[in-house]
Design an enzyme around this catalytic site. Structure first.
Site, PDB file in Angstrom:
ATOM      1  CB  CYS A 256       2.046  -3.752   5.108  1.00  0.00           C
ATOM      2  SG  CYS A 256       0.287  -4.124   5.763  1.00  0.00           S
TER       3      CYS A 256
ATOM      4  CG  HIS B  67      -0.198  -0.289   2.630  1.00  0.00           C
ATOM      5  ND1 HIS B  67       0.598   0.985   2.946  1.00  0.00           N
ATOM      6  CD2 HIS B  67      -0.261  -1.093   3.400  1.00  0.00           C
ATOM      7  CE1 HIS B  67       1.026   0.594   4.382  1.00  0.00           C
ATOM      8  NE2 HIS B  67       0.447  -0.677   4.430  1.00  0.00           N
TER       9      HIS B  67
END
Length: 494
Positions: A166, A158
Protein backbone atom coordinates in the site's frame (compact mmCIF):
# COMPACT_ATOMS: atom_id res chain seq x y z
CA UNK A 1 -14.21 36.74 11.87
CA UNK A 2 -14.74 34.38 8.94
CA UNK A 3 -12.63 31.56 10.45
CA UNK A 4 -15.28 30.04 12.77
CA UNK A 5 -17.95 30.45 10.10
CA UNK A 6 -15.84 28.59 7.55
CA UNK A 7 -15.08 25.78 9.97
CA UNK A 8 -18.72 25.45 11.03
CA UNK A 9 -19.84 25.47 7.41
CA UNK A 10 -17.22 22.86 6.51
CA UNK A 11 -18.33 20.60 9.38
CA UNK A 12 -21.97 20.88 8.35
CA UNK A 13 -21.10 19.93 4.78
CA UNK A 14 -19.00 17.05 6.11
CA UNK A 15 -21.97 15.64 8.00
CA UNK A 16 -24.21 15.94 4.97
CA UNK A 17 -21.51 14.34 2.83
CA UNK A 18 -21.32 11.50 5.33
CA UNK A 19 -24.99 10.70 4.78
CA UNK A 20 -24.46 10.61 1.01
CA UNK A 21 -21.34 8.47 1.37
CA UNK A 22 -23.13 6.07 3.71
CA UNK A 23 -25.85 5.55 1.15
CA UNK A 24 -23.33 4.86 -1.60
CA UNK A 25 -21.40 2.40 0.58
CA UNK A 26 -24.56 0.46 1.41
CA UNK A 27 -25.68 0.46 -2.21
CA UNK A 28 -22.24 -0.87 -3.17
CA UNK A 29 -22.96 -3.99 -1.13
CA UNK A 30 -20.81 -3.41 1.97
CA UNK A 31 -21.73 -5.07 5.25
CA UNK A 32 -24.94 -3.66 6.71
CA UNK A 33 -23.48 -3.58 10.21
CA UNK A 34 -20.89 -0.97 9.30
CA UNK A 35 -20.88 2.10 11.49
CA UNK A 36 -22.58 4.97 9.72
CA UNK A 37 -20.24 7.57 8.33
CA UNK A 38 -22.42 10.18 9.99
CA UNK A 39 -21.36 8.76 13.37
CA UNK A 40 -17.68 8.39 12.53
CA UNK A 41 -15.67 11.28 13.98
CA UNK A 42 -12.50 10.43 12.05
CA UNK A 43 -14.29 10.49 8.70
CA UNK A 44 -16.07 13.76 9.51
CA UNK A 45 -13.10 15.91 10.41
CA UNK A 46 -13.42 19.30 8.67
CA UNK A 47 -10.89 20.44 6.08
CA UNK A 48 -8.20 22.36 8.04
CA UNK A 49 -8.48 26.18 7.92
CA UNK A 50 -5.00 26.45 6.38
CA UNK A 51 -6.08 24.29 3.43
CA UNK A 52 -9.25 26.33 3.00
CA UNK A 53 -7.13 29.49 2.95
CA UNK A 54 -4.86 27.91 0.32
CA UNK A 55 -7.92 27.08 -1.81
CA UNK A 56 -9.09 30.69 -1.65
CA UNK A 57 -5.65 31.91 -2.72
CA UNK A 58 -5.66 29.51 -5.68
CA UNK A 59 -9.23 30.31 -6.77
CA UNK A 60 -10.60 26.90 -5.77
CA UNK A 61 -13.94 25.93 -4.29
CA UNK A 62 -14.04 23.64 -1.27
CA UNK A 63 -16.20 21.11 -3.11
CA UNK A 64 -14.52 21.24 -6.53
CA UNK A 65 -13.11 18.00 -8.01
CA UNK A 66 -9.73 16.63 -6.92
CA UNK A 67 -7.06 14.44 -8.57
CA UNK A 68 -4.28 12.52 -6.79
CA UNK A 69 -0.80 11.67 -8.09
CA UNK A 70 1.68 9.32 -6.34
CA UNK A 71 5.42 9.00 -6.94
CA UNK A 72 7.37 6.13 -5.40
CA UNK A 73 10.94 7.33 -5.93
CA UNK A 74 10.15 10.79 -4.61
CA UNK A 75 7.87 9.29 -1.92
CA UNK A 76 5.30 12.03 -2.47
CA UNK A 77 1.52 12.23 -2.85
CA UNK A 78 0.06 15.27 -4.62
CA UNK A 79 -3.52 16.50 -4.28
CA UNK A 80 -4.65 18.61 -7.23
CA UNK A 81 -7.90 20.54 -7.21
CA UNK A 82 -9.94 22.11 -9.98
CA UNK A 83 -9.90 25.90 -10.04
CA UNK A 84 -12.77 28.13 -11.12
CA UNK A 85 -11.12 28.30 -14.56
CA UNK A 86 -11.80 24.59 -15.02
CA UNK A 87 -8.14 23.48 -14.91
CA UNK A 88 -6.45 21.58 -12.11
CA UNK A 89 -3.81 23.20 -9.92
CA UNK A 90 -1.62 21.68 -7.22
CA UNK A 91 -3.13 22.21 -3.77
CA UNK A 92 -0.70 20.33 -1.52
CA UNK A 93 2.13 17.77 -1.63
CA UNK A 94 2.29 15.17 1.14
CA UNK A 95 5.46 13.16 1.89
CA UNK A 96 4.68 9.43 1.88
CA UNK A 97 5.57 7.75 5.15
CA UNK A 98 5.96 4.25 3.71
CA UNK A 99 5.43 2.30 0.49
CA UNK A 100 6.49 -1.27 -0.15
CA UNK A 101 7.91 -3.38 -2.95
CA UNK A 102 10.07 -2.14 -5.82
CA UNK A 103 9.75 0.36 -8.63
CA UNK A 104 7.34 -1.25 -11.07
CA UNK A 105 3.68 -2.34 -11.25
CA UNK A 106 1.97 -4.85 -9.01
CA UNK A 107 1.71 -8.24 -10.72
CA UNK A 108 0.35 -10.83 -8.30
CA UNK A 109 -1.16 -11.27 -4.86
CA UNK A 110 1.50 -11.32 -2.16
CA UNK A 111 4.33 -9.66 -4.13
CA UNK A 112 4.25 -6.65 -1.76
CA UNK A 113 4.17 -4.30 -4.76
CA UNK A 114 2.29 -1.01 -4.55
CA UNK A 115 0.27 -0.48 -7.76
CA UNK A 116 1.29 1.78 -10.64
CA UNK A 117 -1.10 3.08 -13.26
CA UNK A 118 -4.42 4.96 -13.45
CA UNK A 119 -7.25 4.14 -11.06
CA UNK A 120 -10.68 5.57 -10.21
CA UNK A 121 -11.82 6.16 -6.61
CA UNK A 122 -15.58 6.35 -5.97
CA UNK A 123 -17.39 6.85 -2.63
CA UNK A 124 -17.78 3.11 -2.03
CA UNK A 125 -13.99 2.77 -1.90
CA UNK A 126 -13.68 5.17 1.03
CA UNK A 127 -13.22 3.21 4.26
CA UNK A 128 -13.99 5.16 7.44
CA UNK A 129 -13.48 2.05 9.59
CA UNK A 130 -10.02 1.13 8.39
CA UNK A 131 -7.75 -0.57 10.91
CA UNK A 132 -5.21 1.99 9.74
CA UNK A 133 -7.16 5.07 10.87
CA UNK A 134 -8.75 5.98 7.50
CA UNK A 135 -8.20 4.65 4.00
CA UNK A 136 -9.45 4.44 0.46
CA UNK A 137 -9.08 1.50 -1.90
CA UNK A 138 -6.99 2.24 -5.01
CA UNK A 139 -9.23 0.08 -7.18
CA UNK A 140 -6.44 -2.30 -8.20
CA UNK A 141 -6.72 -4.34 -10.38
CA UNK A 142 -8.20 -2.15 -13.09
CA UNK A 143 -9.31 -3.48 -16.50
CA UNK A 144 -5.75 -3.27 -17.87
CA UNK A 145 -4.36 -5.27 -14.91
CA UNK A 146 -7.08 -7.91 -15.23
CA UNK A 147 -6.46 -8.26 -18.98
CA UNK A 148 -2.86 -9.19 -18.13
CA UNK A 149 -3.95 -11.67 -15.47
CA UNK A 150 -2.61 -9.59 -12.61
CA UNK A 151 -3.97 -10.35 -9.15
CA UNK A 152 -4.19 -8.60 -5.79
CA UNK A 153 -6.72 -7.02 -3.47
CA UNK A 154 -7.14 -4.50 -0.67
CA UNK A 155 -4.44 -2.17 -2.01
CA UNK A 156 -4.99 1.04 -0.09
CA UNK A 157 -3.85 4.55 0.61
CA UNK A 158 -4.16 4.67 4.40
CA UNK A 159 -2.74 5.93 7.68
CA UNK A 160 -0.60 4.14 10.28
CA UNK A 161 2.65 4.55 8.31
CA UNK A 162 2.96 0.80 7.65
CA UNK A 163 2.74 -0.84 4.24
CA UNK A 164 2.35 -4.30 2.72
CA UNK A 165 1.66 -3.32 -0.86
CA UNK A 166 0.00 0.00 0.00
CA UNK A 167 0.84 3.69 0.19
CA UNK A 168 0.93 4.60 3.88
CA UNK A 169 0.64 8.10 5.30
CA UNK A 170 0.48 9.38 8.86
CA UNK A 171 -2.97 9.51 10.45
CA UNK A 172 -3.01 13.31 10.27
CA UNK A 173 -2.18 13.25 6.56
CA UNK A 174 -4.81 10.68 5.59
CA UNK A 175 -7.40 12.63 7.58
CA UNK A 176 -6.77 15.68 5.38
CA UNK A 177 -6.73 13.69 2.14
CA UNK A 178 -9.88 11.83 3.15
CA UNK A 179 -11.68 15.10 3.93
CA UNK A 180 -10.74 16.54 0.53
CA UNK A 181 -12.13 13.45 -1.22
CA UNK A 182 -15.29 13.58 0.87
CA UNK A 183 -15.90 17.25 0.01
CA UNK A 184 -15.34 16.61 -3.70
CA UNK A 185 -17.98 13.85 -3.65
CA UNK A 186 -20.39 16.15 -1.90
CA UNK A 187 -19.72 18.73 -4.62
CA UNK A 188 -20.82 16.24 -7.29
CA UNK A 189 -17.62 14.46 -8.33
CA UNK A 190 -18.57 10.84 -8.97
CA UNK A 191 -15.00 9.54 -8.72
CA UNK A 192 -11.54 11.05 -8.47
CA UNK A 193 -8.58 9.83 -10.47
CA UNK A 194 -5.51 8.29 -8.84
CA UNK A 195 -2.33 8.31 -10.94
CA UNK A 196 0.50 6.19 -9.50
CA UNK A 197 4.01 6.41 -10.98
CA UNK A 198 7.44 4.93 -10.19
CA UNK A 199 8.92 8.46 -10.32
CA UNK A 200 8.24 11.84 -11.91
CA UNK A 201 8.25 11.06 -15.62
CA UNK A 202 11.03 13.49 -16.55
CA UNK A 203 13.76 12.94 -19.18
CA UNK A 204 16.34 12.69 -16.39
CA UNK A 205 14.49 9.89 -14.59
CA UNK A 206 13.69 8.08 -17.84
CA UNK A 207 17.38 8.18 -18.76
CA UNK A 208 18.46 6.87 -15.35
CA UNK A 209 16.06 3.93 -15.58
CA UNK A 210 16.43 3.25 -19.32
CA UNK A 211 17.57 -0.36 -18.76
CA UNK A 212 14.73 -1.25 -16.40
CA UNK A 213 12.55 -4.10 -17.73
CA UNK A 214 9.44 -2.07 -16.83
CA UNK A 215 10.36 0.73 -19.24
CA UNK A 216 7.79 -0.26 -21.90
CA UNK A 217 5.00 -0.03 -19.30
CA UNK A 218 6.36 3.25 -17.94
CA UNK A 219 6.45 4.81 -21.41
CA UNK A 220 2.81 3.82 -21.84
CA UNK A 221 1.63 5.47 -18.62
CA UNK A 222 3.87 8.48 -19.33
CA UNK A 223 1.48 9.19 -22.19
CA UNK A 224 -1.25 9.88 -19.61
CA UNK A 225 1.22 11.85 -17.50
CA UNK A 226 1.96 14.05 -20.52
CA UNK A 227 -1.74 14.54 -21.28
CA UNK A 228 -2.28 15.89 -17.78
CA UNK A 229 0.87 18.02 -17.87
CA UNK A 230 -0.13 19.87 -21.05
CA UNK A 231 -3.88 20.19 -20.44
CA UNK A 232 -4.16 20.33 -16.63
CA UNK A 233 -7.34 18.34 -17.14
CA UNK A 234 -8.08 14.86 -15.85
CA UNK A 235 -7.29 12.57 -18.80
CA UNK A 236 -10.06 10.24 -19.92
CA UNK A 237 -8.73 6.69 -19.56
CA UNK A 238 -9.73 3.68 -21.66
CA UNK A 239 -8.17 0.28 -22.34
CA UNK A 240 -7.92 -1.93 -25.41
CA UNK A 241 -5.47 -4.50 -26.78
CA UNK A 242 -3.97 -4.70 -23.27
CA UNK A 243 -2.83 -1.09 -23.28
CA UNK A 244 -3.88 2.33 -22.00
CA UNK A 245 -5.61 4.86 -24.26
CA UNK A 246 -5.95 8.49 -23.18
CA UNK A 247 -8.52 11.13 -24.19
CA UNK A 248 -10.04 9.04 -26.97
CA UNK A 249 -13.20 10.31 -28.68
CA UNK A 250 -15.24 9.02 -31.59
CA UNK A 251 -14.01 9.62 -35.12
CA UNK A 252 -15.73 12.43 -37.09
CA UNK A 253 -17.55 9.98 -39.34
CA UNK A 254 -18.55 7.59 -36.52
CA UNK A 255 -22.20 7.26 -35.57
CA UNK A 256 -21.62 6.27 -31.95
CA UNK A 257 -19.05 6.49 -29.21
CA UNK A 258 -16.26 3.87 -29.36
CA UNK A 259 -16.66 0.89 -27.04
CA UNK A 260 -13.43 -0.20 -25.35
CA UNK A 261 -12.51 -3.62 -24.02
CA UNK A 262 -9.11 -4.09 -22.40
CA UNK A 263 -8.63 -7.55 -23.92
CA UNK A 264 -10.18 -6.84 -27.34
CA UNK A 265 -9.13 -5.03 -30.47
CA UNK A 266 -9.21 -1.24 -30.25
CA UNK A 267 -12.27 0.43 -31.81
CA UNK A 268 -11.95 3.35 -34.19
CA UNK A 269 -11.18 6.52 -32.26
CA UNK A 270 -9.28 9.79 -32.47
CA UNK A 271 -7.56 12.09 -30.00
CA UNK A 272 -8.55 15.78 -30.19
CA UNK A 273 -6.02 17.58 -32.38
CA UNK A 274 -5.24 20.32 -29.86
CA UNK A 275 -4.36 17.74 -27.20
CA UNK A 276 -2.46 15.52 -29.62
CA UNK A 277 -0.38 18.43 -30.90
CA UNK A 278 0.49 19.71 -27.41
CA UNK A 279 1.45 16.21 -26.24
CA UNK A 280 3.52 15.64 -29.39
CA UNK A 281 5.50 18.84 -28.82
CA UNK A 282 6.18 17.95 -25.18
CA UNK A 283 7.30 14.44 -26.08
CA UNK A 284 9.64 15.72 -28.79
CA UNK A 285 11.29 18.01 -26.27
CA UNK A 286 11.52 15.19 -23.72
CA UNK A 287 13.01 12.79 -26.25
CA UNK A 288 15.62 15.31 -27.37
CA UNK A 289 16.68 15.92 -23.77
CA UNK A 290 16.67 12.16 -23.08
CA UNK A 291 18.98 11.57 -26.08
CA UNK A 292 21.40 14.23 -24.84
CA UNK A 293 21.47 12.70 -21.37
CA UNK A 294 22.15 9.21 -22.71
CA UNK A 295 24.81 10.51 -25.11
CA UNK A 296 26.74 12.17 -22.32
CA UNK A 297 26.69 8.97 -20.29
CA UNK A 298 24.06 9.54 -17.61
CA UNK A 299 24.58 6.67 -15.15
CA UNK A 300 21.95 3.94 -15.12
CA UNK A 301 20.16 3.52 -11.80
CA UNK A 302 21.10 0.32 -10.03
CA UNK A 303 18.20 -2.10 -9.53
CA UNK A 304 17.95 -2.81 -5.81
CA UNK A 305 15.44 -5.65 -5.70
CA UNK A 306 16.68 -6.57 -2.23
CA UNK A 307 15.21 -3.39 -0.69
CA UNK A 308 11.56 -3.42 0.34
CA UNK A 309 10.07 -0.10 -0.72
CA UNK A 310 10.81 3.40 0.39
CA UNK A 311 10.11 6.22 2.82
CA UNK A 312 10.28 9.98 2.48
CA UNK A 313 13.41 11.38 4.09
CA UNK A 314 11.46 13.62 6.47
CA UNK A 315 10.24 10.43 8.16
CA UNK A 316 13.46 8.43 7.81
CA UNK A 317 15.27 11.18 9.71
CA UNK A 318 12.97 10.70 12.70
CA UNK A 319 13.36 7.01 13.44
CA UNK A 320 16.23 4.78 14.60
CA UNK A 321 18.26 3.39 11.70
CA UNK A 322 16.10 5.46 9.35
CA UNK A 323 16.60 4.68 5.70
CA UNK A 324 14.72 5.99 2.66
CA UNK A 325 15.31 2.73 0.78
CA UNK A 326 14.33 3.09 -2.87
CA UNK A 327 13.15 6.67 -2.39
CA UNK A 328 15.35 9.72 -3.02
CA UNK A 329 17.89 10.45 -0.32
CA UNK A 330 18.68 6.89 0.73
CA UNK A 331 22.43 7.49 0.75
CA UNK A 332 22.39 11.04 1.99
CA UNK A 333 23.10 10.56 5.68
CA UNK A 334 23.98 14.20 6.18
CA UNK A 335 20.65 15.27 4.69
CA UNK A 336 18.79 12.96 7.11
CA UNK A 337 20.71 14.31 10.08
CA UNK A 338 19.77 17.87 9.13
CA UNK A 339 16.08 16.90 8.86
CA UNK A 340 16.12 15.24 12.28
CA UNK A 341 15.44 18.59 13.94
CA UNK A 342 12.52 19.50 11.67
CA UNK A 343 8.89 18.80 12.53
CA UNK A 344 7.37 15.65 11.04
CA UNK A 345 4.06 16.02 9.13
CA UNK A 346 2.09 13.88 11.53
CA UNK A 347 2.55 11.34 14.28
CA UNK A 348 4.94 8.49 13.51
CA UNK A 349 3.75 5.33 15.32
CA UNK A 350 6.23 3.27 17.33
CA UNK A 351 5.57 0.29 15.05
CA UNK A 352 6.92 2.01 11.94
CA UNK A 353 9.67 0.11 10.14
CA UNK A 354 12.16 1.73 7.76
CA UNK A 355 12.98 0.05 4.43
CA UNK A 356 15.33 -2.86 4.91
CA UNK A 357 16.83 -5.62 2.78
CA UNK A 358 14.85 -8.69 1.80
CA UNK A 359 17.31 -11.26 3.17
CA UNK A 360 15.83 -14.10 1.12
CA UNK A 361 16.51 -12.20 -2.11
CA UNK A 362 19.90 -11.07 -0.87
CA UNK A 363 20.82 -14.70 -0.11
CA UNK A 364 19.78 -15.76 -3.62
CA UNK A 365 21.82 -12.93 -5.11
CA UNK A 366 24.81 -13.92 -2.99
CA UNK A 367 24.72 -17.49 -4.29
CA UNK A 368 24.99 -16.15 -7.82
CA UNK A 369 27.95 -13.91 -7.00
CA UNK A 370 31.17 -15.10 -8.73
CA UNK A 371 34.03 -15.89 -6.39
CA UNK A 372 36.93 -13.59 -7.23
CA UNK A 373 40.30 -14.44 -5.73
CA UNK A 374 42.22 -11.49 -4.30
CA UNK A 375 45.89 -11.41 -5.35
CA UNK A 376 48.26 -12.36 -2.60
CA UNK A 377 50.12 -9.46 -1.03
CA UNK A 378 53.34 -11.38 -0.80
CA UNK A 379 54.83 -14.02 -3.11
CA UNK A 380 54.74 -17.49 -1.55
CA UNK A 381 57.93 -19.33 -0.74
CA UNK A 382 58.27 -22.37 -2.94
CA UNK A 383 59.98 -25.43 -1.49
CA UNK A 384 61.14 -28.22 -3.81
CA UNK A 385 59.47 -31.53 -3.08
CA UNK A 386 60.25 -33.74 -6.06
CA UNK A 387 59.07 -37.31 -5.83
CA UNK A 388 62.03 -39.74 -5.49
CA UNK A 389 62.74 -41.83 -8.57
CA UNK A 390 62.55 -44.98 -6.52
CA UNK A 391 58.72 -44.60 -6.34
CA UNK A 392 56.87 -46.52 -9.02
CA UNK A 393 57.00 -44.27 -12.08
CA UNK A 394 56.25 -41.16 -10.03
CA UNK A 395 59.07 -38.98 -11.35
CA UNK A 396 58.52 -39.83 -15.03
CA UNK A 397 54.76 -39.16 -15.08
CA UNK A 398 55.07 -36.09 -12.92
CA UNK A 399 57.64 -34.58 -15.25
CA UNK A 400 55.61 -35.55 -18.32
CA UNK A 401 52.45 -33.97 -16.92
CA UNK A 402 54.33 -30.80 -16.01
CA UNK A 403 55.79 -30.48 -19.53
CA UNK A 404 52.35 -30.96 -21.06
CA UNK A 405 50.87 -28.31 -18.76
CA UNK A 406 48.28 -30.58 -17.14
CA UNK A 407 49.96 -31.42 -13.89
CA UNK A 408 48.68 -29.97 -10.62
CA UNK A 409 50.95 -27.72 -8.65
CA UNK A 410 51.34 -30.17 -5.81
CA UNK A 411 52.84 -32.85 -8.13
CA UNK A 412 56.01 -30.84 -8.50
CA UNK A 413 56.22 -28.39 -5.65
CA UNK A 414 54.50 -27.41 -2.46
CA UNK A 415 53.61 -23.72 -2.10
CA UNK A 416 53.91 -22.16 1.32
CA UNK A 417 51.92 -18.98 1.03
CA UNK A 418 51.87 -16.30 3.66
CA UNK A 419 48.85 -16.20 6.03
CA UNK A 420 47.50 -13.14 4.22
CA UNK A 421 47.65 -14.91 0.89
CA UNK A 422 45.89 -17.94 2.31
CA UNK A 423 43.01 -15.81 3.59
CA UNK A 424 42.63 -13.92 0.32
CA UNK A 425 42.45 -16.94 -1.92
CA UNK A 426 40.06 -19.02 0.19
CA UNK A 427 36.73 -19.42 -1.70
CA UNK A 428 33.95 -17.38 -0.12
CA UNK A 429 31.31 -19.32 1.77
CA UNK A 430 27.58 -18.79 1.23
CA UNK A 431 27.41 -16.92 4.52
CA UNK A 432 30.21 -14.55 3.55
CA UNK A 433 28.64 -13.95 0.12
CA UNK A 434 25.31 -13.20 1.81
CA UNK A 435 26.96 -10.76 4.19
CA UNK A 436 28.72 -9.03 1.30
CA UNK A 437 25.49 -8.76 -0.72
CA UNK A 438 23.55 -7.28 2.20
CA UNK A 439 26.37 -4.84 2.93
CA UNK A 440 26.25 -3.64 -0.69
CA UNK A 441 22.47 -3.21 -0.52
CA UNK A 442 22.33 -1.51 2.87
CA UNK A 443 25.50 0.34 3.96
CA UNK A 444 26.50 -0.16 7.62
CA UNK A 445 24.32 -3.26 7.82
CA UNK A 446 26.65 -4.69 10.49
CA UNK A 447 26.28 -1.61 12.67
CA UNK A 448 24.43 -2.30 15.96
CA UNK A 449 20.70 -1.96 15.48
CA UNK A 450 18.54 -0.24 18.07
CA UNK A 451 16.33 -2.44 20.18
CA UNK A 452 13.28 -0.42 19.18
CA UNK A 453 13.92 -0.83 15.47
CA UNK A 454 14.37 -4.59 15.78
CA UNK A 455 11.36 -4.91 18.03
CA UNK A 456 9.01 -3.16 15.67
CA UNK A 457 10.35 -4.49 12.36
CA UNK A 458 7.57 -5.77 10.12
CA UNK A 459 7.74 -9.44 9.10
CA UNK A 460 7.34 -10.52 5.51
CA UNK A 461 4.01 -12.21 4.62
CA UNK A 462 4.08 -15.96 4.10
CA UNK A 463 3.24 -15.69 0.42
CA UNK A 464 6.13 -13.34 -0.21
CA UNK A 465 8.79 -15.37 1.61
CA UNK A 466 11.17 -17.67 -0.21
CA UNK A 467 10.34 -21.38 0.26
CA UNK A 468 13.64 -22.06 1.96
CA UNK A 469 13.53 -18.97 4.14
CA UNK A 470 12.19 -20.82 7.18
CA UNK A 471 15.04 -23.28 7.25
CA UNK A 472 17.78 -20.78 6.54
CA UNK A 473 16.53 -17.89 8.66
CA UNK A 474 19.31 -15.63 9.79
CA UNK A 475 19.39 -14.37 13.35
CA UNK A 476 17.36 -11.21 13.63
CA UNK A 477 15.62 -11.71 10.27
CA UNK A 478 12.25 -12.58 11.81
CA UNK A 479 11.44 -10.07 14.58
CA UNK A 480 8.62 -10.65 17.02
CA UNK A 481 5.29 -9.33 15.70
CA UNK A 482 3.79 -6.74 18.02
CA UNK A 483 0.10 -6.90 18.81
CA UNK A 484 -0.36 -3.51 17.13
CA UNK A 485 1.74 -4.25 14.08
CA UNK A 486 0.46 -4.02 10.51
CA UNK A 487 0.35 -7.77 9.89
CA UNK A 488 -1.51 -8.56 13.11
CA UNK A 489 -4.16 -5.98 12.25
CA UNK A 490 -4.47 -6.59 8.53
CA UNK A 491 -7.21 -9.19 8.93
CA UNK A 492 -9.38 -6.61 10.72
CA UNK A 493 -9.54 -4.30 7.69
CA UNK A 494 -12.58 -5.06 5.63
Amino acid sequence: MWGPVLISSSLARALLASVALTASVLLAGCDSDQISLANNAKANQPVPPKLIAAMNEKDMDLQSPILVRLFKQEAELEVWKQTRSGQFALLKTYPICRWSGDLGPKVREGDRQAPEGFYSINPSQMNPQSAYYLSFNTGYPNAFDRALGRTGSQLMVHGDCSSRGCYAMTDEQIAEIYSLGRESFFGGQKAFQLQAYPFRMTPVNMAKHRNNPNMAFWKMIKEGYDHFEVTRQEPKVDFCEKKYVFDAVKAPDARREPVFDAAAKCPAYVIPEEIQQAVREKQQQDEAQYARLVAKGTPVARMNTGIDGGMNKVFAAKIPDGNTGLSDGSSDGQSLSLLALSKAPGTIPSTVNPPKPNLAQAAAAAQEEPVVAVPAQAAPTRVAAATPATQSGGSFFSNLARKMGVGSADTTATASPSPAATASTTPATAASRLKAAVTRIVPHHDAPKSVAAAKHAEPKPAEAAAPAAASTQMAGAAPVVQSSSFDSRFSAMK
